[in-house]
Design a protein around this motif. Structure first.
Motif, short mmCIF file in Angstrom:
data_model
loop_
_atom_site.label_atom_id
_atom_site.label_comp_id
_atom_site.label_asym_id
_atom_site.label_seq_id
_atom_site.Cartn_x
_atom_site.Cartn_y
_atom_site.Cartn_z
N ASN A 1 0.80 -1.22 0.00
CA ASN A 1 0.00 0.00 0.00
C ASN A 1 0.84 1.28 0.00
OD1 ASN A 1 -2.57 -1.10 -0.11
ND2 ASN A 1 -2.80 -1.23 2.10
N ASN B 1 0.18 2.41 -4.00
CA ASN B 1 -0.88 3.41 -4.00
C ASN B 1 -0.40 4.78 -4.47
OD1 ASN B 1 -3.82 2.84 -2.82
ND2 ASN B 1 -2.41 1.35 -1.94
N LEU C 1 -1.78 -1.80 -11.40
CA LEU C 1 -0.75 -2.57 -10.70
C LEU C 1 0.15 -3.36 -11.64
CD1 LEU C 1 -2.34 -4.11 -7.46
CD2 LEU C 1 -0.53 -2.41 -7.63
N THR D 1 -5.54 1.06 -7.88
CA THR D 1 -5.44 1.09 -6.42
C THR D 1 -6.49 2.01 -5.82
OG1 THR D 1 -3.94 2.97 -6.24
CG2 THR D 1 -2.94 0.79 -6.63
#
Length: 325
Positions: free
Chosen positions: A208, A212, A222, A272
């Motif tokens: 994350n 992100n 991703l 994300t």
């Protein structure tokens, strides 16, 4: 057992439907059109196995619901401190606060032992709102793994996963943790009680904190940002810095950095949550996912040049979009 889910959006709504279907005494706190739809028509869950609708007790006023045994907080991290006062009617003498929030949790240094015991993190708990308003002894940690979305007001679409790992700050298998685990398991959810929940927090945070913000800056999915040589190198640099911090805090990583990045690539063309928030004009979880790790770098005296650079760029990107105060 009375359970209130505070912030019954996608994840909270998914959990709420499953608990209601199992006959639990569950209530939901939500707001806006989503709340209005739940109150009028019930809450609908779309799963691979089919669609179901349950009547739920839902309100935007915690005073309507009264003291609970468990309050499961599934808000975005930055949304919690401003509502601590509003949550007080839900908290009785023996209420447990279940922190199902992304990023480094505000209670991280409670019962961790050693010289950093009791350290407070301003990035995730400005003004000590949660530490003072809830009290760290009430907290039970939770790492949330399912993916879901609110497809329309009153309707949750489950995408994947059903695990909610639980853990006491001191690593014990307490009665309250085991009781909630049993309740969630009876609802068809996986809820293991982990003695080292902080390890799981970091493995999830590892992705994350890097994927992100990079996705918010580049708008890449991703599969692209984890395989493009340049962005993969940036993500790897951030993760190596974070690993050094975490290992100083006693965390053990079950996989290495490259396997974690490969795992992100394997998810495919996923946007994300931070990129979704940016596109939707919603505040982004910058402080919980990235600012907190920058702060922990200072706490542990660990240089974080890559993290610092990406943090500065992401903050400015959010500010220019009017999404960061």
């Amino acid at each position: 057992m009375k359970i209130c889910i505070f912030g019954a959006g996608a994840i909270g709504g998914y959990m709420g439907v499953k608990l209601a279907q199992a006959g639990a005494d569950v209530s939901l706190v939500a707001r806006g059109p989503h709340l209005a739809a739940m109150q009028e028509k019930g809450l609908t869950l779309i799963e691979e196995s089919g669609e179901s609708t349950v009547k739920v007790t839902a309100s935007d006023n915690p005073s309507d619901l009264g003291p609970q045994d468990y309050v499961i907080v599934t808000l975005k991290a930055h949304s919690v401190p401003p509502v601590v006062d509003k949550m007080q009617p839900l908290i009785g003498e023996n209420t447990t606060i279940v922190s199902g929030v992304n990023g480094v949790p505000w209670w991280y240094f409670h019962k961790i032992g050693g010289p950093l015991e009791g350290t407070r993190l301003s990035t995730v708990d400005p003004g000590n709102a949660q530490w003072d308003g809830f009290g760290p002894d009430r907290v039970l940690g939770c790492v949330v793994y399912p993916a879901a979305e609110v497809s329309e007001p009153g309707t949750i679409k489950h995408i994947e996963g059903n695990r909610f790992s639980l853990g006491e700050p001191d690593g014990s298998k307490s009665d309250r943790a085991l009781a909630l685990s049993k309740a969630l398991a009876s609802a068809g959810l996986k809820a293991p009680v982990r003695p080292r929940l902080r390890d799981e927090i970091w493995v999830k945070l590892w992705g994350n904190l890097s994927f992100n913000p990079i996705s918010a800056l580049t708008h890449a999915t991703l599969d692209v940002l984890c395989t493009d040589p340049g962005t993969r190198a940036v993500a790897r640099g951030m993760m190596v810095e974070a690993q050094e911090i975490a290992e100083k805090l006693g965390v053990k990583f079950p996989i290495d950095v490259d396997r974690r990045i490969d795992g992100g690539a394997a998810v495919g063309a996923h946007r994300t949550s931070m990129l979704q928030d940016l596109d939707a004009g919603r505040p982004m979880e910058i402080d919980a996912l990235l600012g907190s790790v920058h702060e922990l770098g200072k706490v542990t005296q660990t240089p974080t040049p890559t993290i610092d650079t990406v943090l500065a760029l992401t903050k400015l990107r959010a500010k220019t979009a009017g999404l960061y105060a």
